[in-house]
Scaffold this active site. Structure first.
Site, short mmCIF file in Angstrom:
data_model
loop_
_atom_site.label_atom_id
_atom_site.label_comp_id
_atom_site.label_asym_id
_atom_site.label_seq_id
_atom_site.Cartn_x
_atom_site.Cartn_y
_atom_site.Cartn_z
N SER A 1 19.47 -11.82 -13.32
CA SER A 1 19.51 -13.15 -13.42
C SER A 1 19.62 -13.96 -12.29
CB SER A 1 20.48 -13.45 -14.34
OG SER A 1 21.90 -13.40 -13.94
N ASN A 2 19.24 -15.05 -12.09
CA ASN A 2 19.32 -15.97 -10.83
C ASN A 2 21.05 -15.89 -10.47
OD1 ASN A 2 16.92 -16.41 -10.94
ND2 ASN A 2 17.08 -18.90 -11.36
N GLU A 3 21.70 -15.82 -11.45
CA GLU A 3 23.33 -15.97 -11.12
C GLU A 3 23.69 -14.63 -10.57
OE1 GLU A 3 21.59 -16.84 -14.08
OE2 GLU A 3 22.02 -19.04 -13.61
N SER B 1 9.77 -2.85 -20.31
CA SER B 1 8.54 -3.49 -20.42
C SER B 1 7.52 -2.33 -21.04
CB SER B 1 7.88 -4.21 -19.31
OG SER B 1 9.01 -5.30 -18.96
N GLU C 1 13.01 -3.01 -7.17
CA GLU C 1 12.65 -4.14 -8.14
C GLU C 1 12.50 -5.46 -7.53
OE1 GLU C 1 14.76 -4.01 -11.78
OE2 GLU C 1 13.42 -5.52 -12.64
N SER D 1 19.30 -1.69 -18.78
CA SER D 1 20.07 -2.88 -19.52
C SER D 1 20.16 -2.20 -21.08
CB SER D 1 18.99 -3.99 -19.77
OG SER D 1 18.94 -4.79 -18.52
N GLN E 1 12.12 1.35 -16.46
CA GLN E 1 13.29 1.97 -16.49
C GLN E 1 14.17 1.41 -17.43
OE1 GLN E 1 11.77 -0.56 -14.47
NE2 GLN E 1 13.34 -2.03 -13.69
#
Lengths: 368, 426
Positions: B389-391, B173, B256, B141, B138
């Protein structure tokens, strides 16, 4: 609890929830603070009539369950009781009732089960750690101490594991037997009563043996598993309720002109708490399934649940107290009732550390 | 109607038509024994040789009739249920499998294509994907900002039957070794940011596309940055609707989170990503290597690591099951993602504690378990960053699972060309 219940279970949960909300609100729990028994026998009997004490007993013995495995139904009661930190000796009565129903003689079943099933009597389980004992002809003589024993001072029957030369043996000891002394203990939970049971030359005859002499190891394992599964379900119910209360509170409460729930720092805390909560539900349900189905991994799943849930429950409730602010550390707010219950459950029937060592033994063997 | 973990029809008309799971399991067991190599040490290798090897393994699954168990029959899959997939995954545990195809190709991009692709797109790409011939990534970002995905600056300007793509993407990736991508680009600058995006299918290796590999802390070169310079994309390669790419991207992210968390119906074989904090045997081996099996503290740590894996597995089962029945909303996938990431963080820490001093130095060419745990810890935060992200997961859980108020956003409801932007370094 499982996200998917059968229709029968849904109905059972809803009946149980309505009953508890009407009969055991936290005001009723508080009113029992100084009560020696810590529960109202009349309410307990009505709970028993709803099935709280019969789910682990075979139909032929007067019990019966909704699902294939009664334990899958009973954890629903435990979780609902946790939501209201309800009183009542759910764990010991069911552990004893199941054992007598499975392994008891017809006479033992006739003498013990009817009163447990209708809630007119309760039983205590002195089974986790064996009490030293010896044979004296046909009799078994007990000398030792069991503590802390839930409902020990209220129980009509004590199910005791005795350490005999032949191996662990379980006997039913009627309360009031000569040589049995019960000392009530003070405790952290407002209504859950524990006692120390002293056996000093207390003697029972061969008819008191449940199952066979020297052959109780598997039964004791099963009892420990059932006790832990019910306890974990109750803790998860308490966590769930505290979480919901806190989420609602953060929405209602304003500071600096905005609801507390709009602050990202607090939102992130609740996201973490929600994650722990769902993980706790997941492992509690997994342990309940493994024990209900008597699978080979039951011990491992039970210990995993105990290792995970205990510390996360106390941390979640403490965090919710923090999020409530000053009111959270007052007597008048119910949060401490929940904190008491989950703290007691964390430490009873094996601490998380005890259960971690059981897991370590499974993975690496016993330390040399 | 058979419903898979994402609530999509997998193509089977009625459950009665399906092969019983236990029959399927028995057939799979026999086939696996005869056709797949045993699981060796190289399964977690990220090399190019390994990647090519996995394409070949996927080809074997296809040839044997075991590829794409939950993919629609019409597009080369088997149209079976998640129970069949679980049975196959369980049976495949002793064998080498094309693990890296699970994420992102099968679990994320193919899953998104199943959901949004046109009939022609699916017909063109799904069978080759299931044969191991197409690896996908993908392109989401961008160097200017990771979490604010909809603040995308890569542009696609329409010119008749094609869109012309310009800009840059990052953190994809193994894009250099992959074949196709889904790329999110801005097609309309006069509307608020979420409403001006479009998702495209694009061939990676073509004129105008430059792929650069980025060296990671562990020395690997898997992550890439891509630069687009007037790359033409046919309008027939739009996924979903023009200017509705955010809908596609949002679902892609749900896939995802499921795939990375181990809850996707489209992945096959035990996912490697779960154990990146160190598998149980690694912890036990490290304890033995350090001679600390009897140390009560170490025993507790080994147990905790194991318990966390058990809990993670049960949490995935609970949440994905709940999402399939509607008892849990789709954003609940973020619970799995957050748990998985924090689990890796904690397990990595446990690994360091058990390994003790052995992370410091080792004989040349002979790294022990401790060396491996130490090296793993360097990229610990990767899993807490990738895939949101975790946030961001905490925002999603609090806002879209718990219903707490949304964060204020300075870019809401204004045309994207008027939104303030910072620097664009990577």
């Amino acid at each position: 609890m499982e996200l998917q219940l059968t229709e029968d279970q849904e109905a059972f949960v809803s009946t149980t929830r309505r009953f508890l909300a009407a009969e055991c609100p936290t005001t009723a729990v508080r009113a029992l603070e100084l009560d020696p028994a810590g529960f109202d026998p009349e309410v307990w009997a009505r709970g028993a009539a709803l099935g709280w004490t019969s789910l682990l007993v075979p139909e032929a013995r007067g019990g019966g369950s909704l699902s294939e495995h009664g334990l899958s139904d009973l954890v629903l009661v435990a979780e609902e009781m946790g939501r209201l930190v309800a009183p009542g000796p759910l764990v010991p009565v069911n552990v004893v009732a199941e054992t007598v129903g499975r392994h008891g003689s017809p006479t033992q079943c006739d003498e013990v089960l009817p009163s447990l099933l209708d809630g007119s009597a309760v039983a205590a389980w002195c089974g986790e750690r064996p009490v030293p004992g010896r044979r004296d002809g046909d009799r078994i003589v007990l000398d030792g101490t069991s503590t802390p024993i839930e409902a020990g001072a209220q129980a009509a029957h004590l199910l005791v594991t005795v350490d005999l030369a032949e191996g662990p043996t379980q006997v039913l000891v009627p309360a009031g037997t000569e040589g049995v002394a019960v000392t009530p203990l003070a405790g952290l939970d407002l209504v859950r009563r524990f006692a120390t049971v002293h056996f000093e030359g207390a003697a029972v005859d061969a008819a008191a043996v449940v199952g066979r002499v020297g052959d109780a190891a598997a039964a004791v394992d099963r009892q420990r598993q059932v006790a832990c599964v019910l306890q974990c379900a109750e803790t998860v119910g308490a966590m769930d309720q505290v979480f919901d209360m806190t989420l609602e509170y953060l929405g209602d409460r304003y500071s600096f002109g905005r609801p507390l729930s709009s602050y990202q720092a607090l939102k992130h805390r609740l996201a973490d708490d929600k994650t722990w909560l769902e993980a706790s539900h997941a492992i509690a349900s997994a342990a309940a399934r493994a024990v209900a189905e008597e699978r080979a991994d039951a011990d491992e799943m039970v210990s995993a649940a105990k290792v995970w849930i205990g510390p996360h429950a106390t941390e979640l409730v403490q965090d919710c107290i923090q999020l409530h602010g000053g009111i959270g550390v007052t007597w008048e707010h119910d949060l401490h009732l929940y904190l008491r219950r989950v703290t007691v459950n964390r430490a009873a029937h094996g601490t998380p550390e005890d259960h971690a060592d059981r897991i370590a033994t499974l993975l690496m063997g016993v330390p040399a | 109607m058979t419903v898979n973990g994402n609530g999509n029809d997998t193509g089977a008309a009625t459950t009665e038509d399906l092969e019983p799971v236990e029959d399927f399991r028995a057939r799979a067991r026999t086939w696996l024994a005869g056709n797949m190599p045993p699981l060796g040490d190289g399964w977690n290798d990220r090399s190019d040789e390994r990647r090519e090897r996995e394409r070949e393994l996927q080809g074997r699954l296809w040839a044997g009739g075991f590829a794409g168990i939950c993919f629609p029959k019409e597009y080369g899959g088997l149209g079976l249920t998640t129970d069949h997939q679980r049975a196959f995954t369980a049976e495949s545990a002793p064998y080498d499998m094309p693990f890296s195809l699970n994420v992102p190709t099968l679990g994320i991009l193919a899953a998104t294509l199943v959901e949004f692709g046109t009939h022609e797109q699916k017909l063109r790409h799904l069978p080759p994907i299931l044969r191991g011939e197409e690896l996908w990534v993908q392109f989401l970002s961008e160097p200017s900002g990771g979490s604010d995905l909809a603040g995308c600056l890569t542009r696609a300007d329409r010119d008749g039957d094609v869109f012309i793509l310009n800009g840059s993407k990052i953190w994809s990736s193994a894009a250099y070794a992959s074949d196709w991508a889904m790329c999110l680009a801005r097609t309309n600058w006069d509307v608020p940011k979420h409403r001006g995006l479009t998702m495209f299918i694009m061939k990676i290796h073509q004129p105008g596309v430059t792929v650069e590999q980025i060296r990671q802390v562990d020395g690997t070169l898997e992550f890439c940055q891509e630069f687009f310079d007037d790359v033409p994309i046919p309008a027939s390669d739009v996924v979903g609707e023009v200017d509705d790419g955010w809908t596609v991207a949002s679902r892609l992210l749900v896939h995802e989170r499921l795939a990375v968390g181990g809850g996707s119906p489209y992945t096959s074989g035990a996912s490697a990503s779960h154990d990146s904090g160190g598998a149980d045997s690694t912890m036990v081996d490290a304890a033995r290597e350090a001679g600390r099996e009897a140390d009560p503290h170490v025993r507790r740590l080994v147990a905790e690591a194991h318990v966390r894996q058990l809990v993670a597995g049960q949490l995935v089962r609970r949440i994905t099951g709940g999402m399939a029945t509607g008892a849990m909303p789709p954003p609940a996938g973020s619970i799995i993602k957050l748990f998985g990431a924090t689990n890796v963080m904690r397990r990595t820490e446990i690994g360091l504690e058990i390994a003790g001093g052995s992370v410091v130095a080792w004989p040349e060419g002979d790294p022990g378990v401790g060396a491996q745990l130490g090296a793993n810890s360097l990229s610990r935060q990767g899993v807490s960053l990738g895939g949101g992200s975790n946030e961001i997961q905490r925002n999603i859980i609090s806002e879209r699972v718990l219903g707490m108020p949304r964060e204020a956003a300075a870019d809401r409801e204004i045309p994207y060309r008027e939104v303030r932007r910072g620097g664009s370094g990577r």
